[in-house]
Design a protein around this motif. Sequence first.
Motif, PDB file in Angstrom:
ATOM      1  N   UNK A  71     -33.734  38.944  32.081  1.00  0.00           N
ATOM      2  CA  UNK A  71     -34.438  39.859  33.426  1.00  0.00           C
ATOM      3  C   UNK A  71     -34.001  39.586  34.733  1.00  0.00           C
ATOM      4  N   UNK A  72     -33.523  38.420  34.796  1.00  0.00           N
ATOM      5  CA  UNK A  72     -32.866  38.417  36.327  1.00  0.00           C
ATOM      6  C   UNK A  72     -31.574  39.125  36.379  1.00  0.00           C
ATOM      7  N   UNK A  73     -30.677  39.052  35.150  1.00  0.00           N
ATOM      8  CA  UNK A  73     -29.589  40.225  36.019  1.00  0.00           C
ATOM      9  C   UNK A  73     -29.466  41.215  35.135  1.00  0.00           C
ATOM     10  N   UNK A  74     -30.527  41.588  34.477  1.00  0.00           N
ATOM     11  CA  UNK A  74     -31.371  43.003  34.343  1.00  0.00           C
ATOM     12  C   UNK A  74     -30.087  43.589  32.756  1.00  0.00           C
ATOM     13  N   UNK A  75     -30.110  42.367  32.051  1.00  0.00           N
ATOM     14  CA  UNK A  75     -29.512  43.110  31.227  1.00  0.00           C
ATOM     15  C   UNK A  75     -30.338  43.295  30.026  1.00  0.00           C
ATOM     16  N   UNK A  98     -41.644  52.404  34.649  1.00  0.00           N
ATOM     17  CA  UNK A  98     -41.329  51.244  35.420  1.00  0.00           C
ATOM     18  C   UNK A  98     -39.263  51.150  34.847  1.00  0.00           C
ATOM     19  N   UNK A 101     -33.391  51.137  36.436  1.00  0.00           N
ATOM     20  CA  UNK A 101     -32.166  51.558  36.928  1.00  0.00           C
ATOM     21  C   UNK A 101     -31.879  53.324  35.949  1.00  0.00           C
TER      22      UNK A 101
ATOM     23  N   UNK B  25     -25.672  53.180  45.526  1.00  0.00           N
ATOM     24  CA  UNK B  25     -26.693  53.148  44.586  1.00  0.00           C
ATOM     25  C   UNK B  25     -27.045  51.729  45.613  1.00  0.00           C
ATOM     26  N   UNK B  29     -28.677  45.496  39.350  1.00  0.00           N
ATOM     27  CA  UNK B  29     -28.762  44.618  38.725  1.00  0.00           C
ATOM     28  C   UNK B  29     -27.353  43.766  39.109  1.00  0.00           C
ATOM     29  N   UNK B  30     -27.038  42.559  38.748  1.00  0.00           N
ATOM     30  CA  UNK B  30     -25.239  42.193  38.159  1.00  0.00           C
ATOM     31  C   UNK B  30     -25.211  43.486  37.046  1.00  0.00           C
ATOM     32  N   UNK B  31     -26.472  43.444  35.660  1.00  0.00           N
ATOM     33  CA  UNK B  31     -25.957  43.927  34.563  1.00  0.00           C
ATOM     34  C   UNK B  31     -25.199  45.331  35.099  1.00  0.00           C
ATOM     35  N   UNK B  32     -26.025  46.350  36.083  1.00  0.00           N
ATOM     36  CA  UNK B  32     -26.037  47.746  36.067  1.00  0.00           C
ATOM     37  C   UNK B  32     -24.539  47.579  37.158  1.00  0.00           C
ATOM     38  N   UNK B  47     -18.582  37.629  34.049  1.00  0.00           N
ATOM     39  CA  UNK B  47     -20.779  37.969  34.893  1.00  0.00           C
ATOM     40  C   UNK B  47     -19.815  36.755  35.517  1.00  0.00           C
ATOM     41  N   UNK B  67     -35.354  39.610  45.242  1.00  0.00           N
ATOM     42  CA  UNK B  67     -35.840  39.935  43.917  1.00  0.00           C
ATOM     43  C   UNK B  67     -37.320  40.416  43.996  1.00  0.00           C
ATOM     44  N   UNK B  68     -36.570  41.522  42.726  1.00  0.00           N
ATOM     45  CA  UNK B  68     -37.345  43.046  42.823  1.00  0.00           C
ATOM     46  C   UNK B  68     -38.430  42.271  41.123  1.00  0.00           C
ATOM     47  N   UNK B  69     -39.688  42.158  41.017  1.00  0.00           N
ATOM     48  CA  UNK B  69     -40.282  41.145  39.811  1.00  0.00           C
ATOM     49  C   UNK B  69     -39.788  40.324  39.325  1.00  0.00           C
ATOM     50  N   UNK B  70     -39.283  40.254  38.053  1.00  0.00           N
ATOM     51  CA  UNK B  70     -38.226  39.022  37.877  1.00  0.00           C
ATOM     52  C   UNK B  70     -36.534  39.750  37.983  1.00  0.00           C
ATOM     53  N   UNK B  71     -36.357  40.895  38.398  1.00  0.00           N
ATOM     54  CA  UNK B  71     -34.989  40.976  38.694  1.00  0.00           C
ATOM     55  C   UNK B  71     -34.575  40.401  39.973  1.00  0.00           C
ATOM     56  N   UNK B  72     -33.063  39.782  39.523  1.00  0.00           N
ATOM     57  CA  UNK B  72     -32.025  39.853  41.317  1.00  0.00           C
ATOM     58  C   UNK B  72     -31.664  40.859  40.908  1.00  0.00           C
TER      59      UNK B  72
END
Lengths: 133, 106
Positions: A71-75, A98, A101, B25, B29-32, B47, B67-72
């Motif tokens: 969740x932290x990395x948005x995966x 919600x 992305x 944008x 997140x790191x993933x995006x 990563x 931090x937004x919610x539980x994401x960085x």
Amino acid sequence: MRIHLTSVVVDDQRKALRFYTEKLGFRVKHNIPMGEHAWITVVSTEAPEGTELLLEPDGHPAVRPFKAALMEDGIPSASFAVDDVKAEHDRLVGKGVRFVQPPTDLGTVVTAVFDDTCGSLIQITEEKQQGGT
Amino acid sequence: MGHVDIYRAIADPTRRAILDELADRSGQSLFELRARLVMKHGIDSSRQAVSQHLDVLETAGLVRTRREGRSKLHWLVGAPLKAIGERWPVSTDEDTPHSSDEDIEK
């Protein structure tokens, strides 16, 4: 060999059942009480005989730190195919989902990512038509 | 946090691509970011490598994390780049033979 079942680990099975059916529109395939938890699977209404998604309880101690790190990395923990990411995004936003992305054009695919409210992120993906065929 | 950090930060093509994508944008997140780097720029960095690039950009004041919610999430901060324009201001009567930007590497 076929992929018959996959799972997303959820922090609350009842809440997850509501989200995955009422918000996403999946249909319950199995809901079998098993003591404290239940064996709950959902399927897409577009493919009711297709792969089942198990809404799996997060009882194992390794699960929460693992999910928190994703969740932290948005995966995302799972990815679902849609015909039109933008339309699906708008439909889900209308239901209060919600997105972390918004629909993003990545060349060969369009993706978007939302929060399943049960501790996981889910990606929706639209494969763009490759011209000609 | 001096200007040197800004110049070092934007000296690397991957870090410039990161800034390009955050300009497209903010709040990724790191993933995006990694998905955009590989799909749009052909940059298949690990990563850890992207994370380190973000640390450099953050130290230079060009990226802020929140931090937004539980994401960085990562946000572009363009203000430090103004220092470059202020240091070498563009004059209004430039007529140099190389005023076009075609030679500038992306």
